[in-house]
Design a protein around this motif. Structure first.
Motif, PDB file in Angstrom:
ATOM      1  N   ASP A  10      99.034  26.760  57.709  1.00 27.88           N
ATOM      2  CA  ASP A  10      98.957  27.439  58.997  1.00 27.88           C
ATOM      3  C   ASP A  10      99.600  28.819  58.972  1.00 27.88           C
ATOM      4  O   ASP A  10      99.304  29.661  59.811  1.00 27.88           O
ATOM      5  N   TYR A  11     100.536  29.032  58.041  1.00 27.93           N
ATOM      6  CA  TYR A  11     101.292  30.272  57.995  1.00 27.93           C
ATOM      7  C   TYR A  11     101.482  30.739  56.552  1.00 27.93           C
ATOM      8  O   TYR A  11     101.436  29.948  55.632  1.00 27.93           O
ATOM      9  N   PHE A  12     101.696  32.038  56.406  1.00 29.51           N
ATOM     10  CA  PHE A  12     102.245  32.563  55.157  1.00 29.51           C
ATOM     11  C   PHE A  12     103.106  33.768  55.514  1.00 29.51           C
ATOM     12  O   PHE A  12     102.917  34.392  56.555  1.00 29.51           O
ATOM     13  N   THR A  13     104.078  34.071  54.677  1.00 31.79           N
ATOM     14  CA  THR A  13     105.021  35.145  54.985  1.00 31.79           C
ATOM     15  C   THR A  13     104.379  36.522  54.813  1.00 31.79           C
ATOM     16  O   THR A  13     103.521  36.715  53.956  1.00 31.79           O
ATOM     17  N   ILE A  89      95.268  38.864  41.707  1.00 33.34           N
ATOM     18  CA  ILE A  89      94.465  37.644  41.690  1.00 33.34           C
ATOM     19  C   ILE A  89      94.107  37.351  40.240  1.00 33.34           C
ATOM     20  O   ILE A  89      94.202  38.231  39.378  1.00 33.34           O
ATOM     21  N   ASP A  90      93.716  36.109  39.962  1.00 32.64           N
ATOM     22  CA  ASP A  90      93.395  35.716  38.591  1.00 32.64           C
ATOM     23  C   ASP A  90      92.137  36.439  38.109  1.00 32.64           C
ATOM     24  O   ASP A  90      91.047  36.262  38.682  1.00 32.64           O
ATOM     25  N   LYS A  91      92.292  37.236  37.061  1.00 32.58           N
ATOM     26  CA  LYS A  91      91.187  38.073  36.592  1.00 32.58           C
ATOM     27  C   LYS A  91      90.053  37.253  35.997  1.00 32.58           C
ATOM     28  O   LYS A  91      88.870  37.514  36.247  1.00 32.58           O
ATOM     29  N   ASP A 103      98.339  33.028  42.055  1.00 36.13           N
ATOM     30  CA  ASP A 103      99.499  32.183  41.750  1.00 36.13           C
ATOM     31  C   ASP A 103     100.618  32.422  42.759  1.00 36.13           C
ATOM     32  O   ASP A 103     101.306  31.485  43.186  1.00 36.13           O
ATOM     33  N   ASN A 104     100.813  33.672  43.137  1.00 32.69           N
ATOM     34  CA  ASN A 104     101.887  34.011  44.060  1.00 32.69           C
ATOM     35  C   ASN A 104     101.657  33.378  45.434  1.00 32.69           C
ATOM     36  O   ASN A 104     102.577  32.834  46.047  1.00 32.69           O
ATOM     37  N   ASP A 122      96.720  23.410  42.232  1.00 31.64           N
ATOM     38  CA  ASP A 122      96.819  24.171  40.988  1.00 31.64           C
ATOM     39  C   ASP A 122      95.646  25.124  40.861  1.00 31.64           C
ATOM     40  O   ASP A 122      94.632  24.991  41.562  1.00 31.64           O
ATOM     41  N   LYS A 123      95.774  26.049  39.941  1.00 31.06           N
ATOM     42  CA  LYS A 123      94.665  26.959  39.651  1.00 31.06           C
ATOM     43  C   LYS A 123      93.438  26.165  39.246  1.00 31.06           C
ATOM     44  O   LYS A 123      93.525  25.269  38.399  1.00 31.06           O
ATOM     45  N   PRO A 124      92.275  26.439  39.840  1.00 32.98           N
ATOM     46  CA  PRO A 124      91.077  25.655  39.512  1.00 32.98           C
ATOM     47  C   PRO A 124      90.590  25.916  38.094  1.00 32.98           C
ATOM     48  O   PRO A 124      90.748  27.016  37.564  1.00 32.98           O
TER      49      PRO A 124
END
Length: 236
Positions: A10-13, A89-91, A103-104, A122-124
């Protein structure tokens, strides 16, 4: 009657100094306020997704996002390319499958999943993004898939294996009967299609749960009936 499991966060900083950080400073330098707006709208969109990533190989999701971001498609792709090149983002996922993963961002969401008593996504894996119907162009060639022949995994059906902690996580989240149905659905799919996954557990979370909740909703209504306390978990 219990509630269905929550999807996403619902939230992120949002740090007050975000605009001067390396990611936004670089993006704004190239794309101005469009870069700033797209980045935060991207985080908002990923936060609505169950596994916290955006799959823009799915045409309807891509069309919705560029409309939401209010930038043209070419500029949106250019901004995402830059974000990938500066490791925001993951390249690999973006360039090969048009999947956006950070990841962040997942790390910032971890307190939410800890509070729920569930694993943080986790990362797909590239080969696990299935099933797909509407794609943006032709997908990149898939890598050779790994098999389930892993001594750390236990066999729960003819074609389904996972670690005991992963199985227990499903039971804790959905209950034993629902977990049995999830395993049954994946087992039947793998047995009939010949498909393999690097992680059956992740395959269940990625798409089997959605299918089961639509086809067998009563199995999922008794779980997760503990109310939230209304606090923003990112403030803790």
């Amino acid at each position: 009657m219990g509630r269905l499991p929550k999807i996403g966060v619902d939230y992120f900083t949002h740090d007050v100094h975000a605009a001067t950080g390396p990611t936004l400073f670089t993006v704004q330098n190239s794309f101005g306020n469009d870069g700033y707006a797209l980045w935060f709208k991207l985080l908002e969109f990923m936060g609505t997704q169950k596994e916290l990533y955006a799959d823009f190989s799915v045409l309807k999701d891509w069309e919705y996002f560029v409309s939401l971001a209010r930038v043209d498609k070419d500029k949106a792709i250019a901004i995402l390319d830059l974000l990938a090149n500066i490791d925001a983002i993951d390249k690999e996922l973006w360039t090969t499958r048009k999947i956006v993963w950070s990841d962040n961002f997942a790390g910032r969401a971890k307190p939410v999943f800890d509070k729920r008593g569930t694993l943080t996504p986790d990362k797909p894996d590239i080969e696990e993004n299935v099933p797909q119907t509407e794609e943006q162009g032709n997908p990149a060639p898939k890598r050779k898939k790994k098999t389930d022949d892993d001594p750390s995994k236990k066999k729960y059906a003819e074609f389904v294996s996972m670690e005991e902690r992963e199985y227990q996580s499903l039971v804790d989240k959905y209950g034993e009967k629902a977990t049995e149905k999830l395993i049954e659905l994946l087992d039947n799919y793998k047995g009939s299609s010949g498909k393999t996954y690097k992680s059956d557990y992740r395959a269940i979370l990625n798409w089997v749960v959605d299918k089961a909740q639509k086809e067998y909703p009563k199995l999922f209504t008794a779980q997760n009936d503990t109310p939230d306390d209304g606090r923003n978990p990112f403030d803790e």
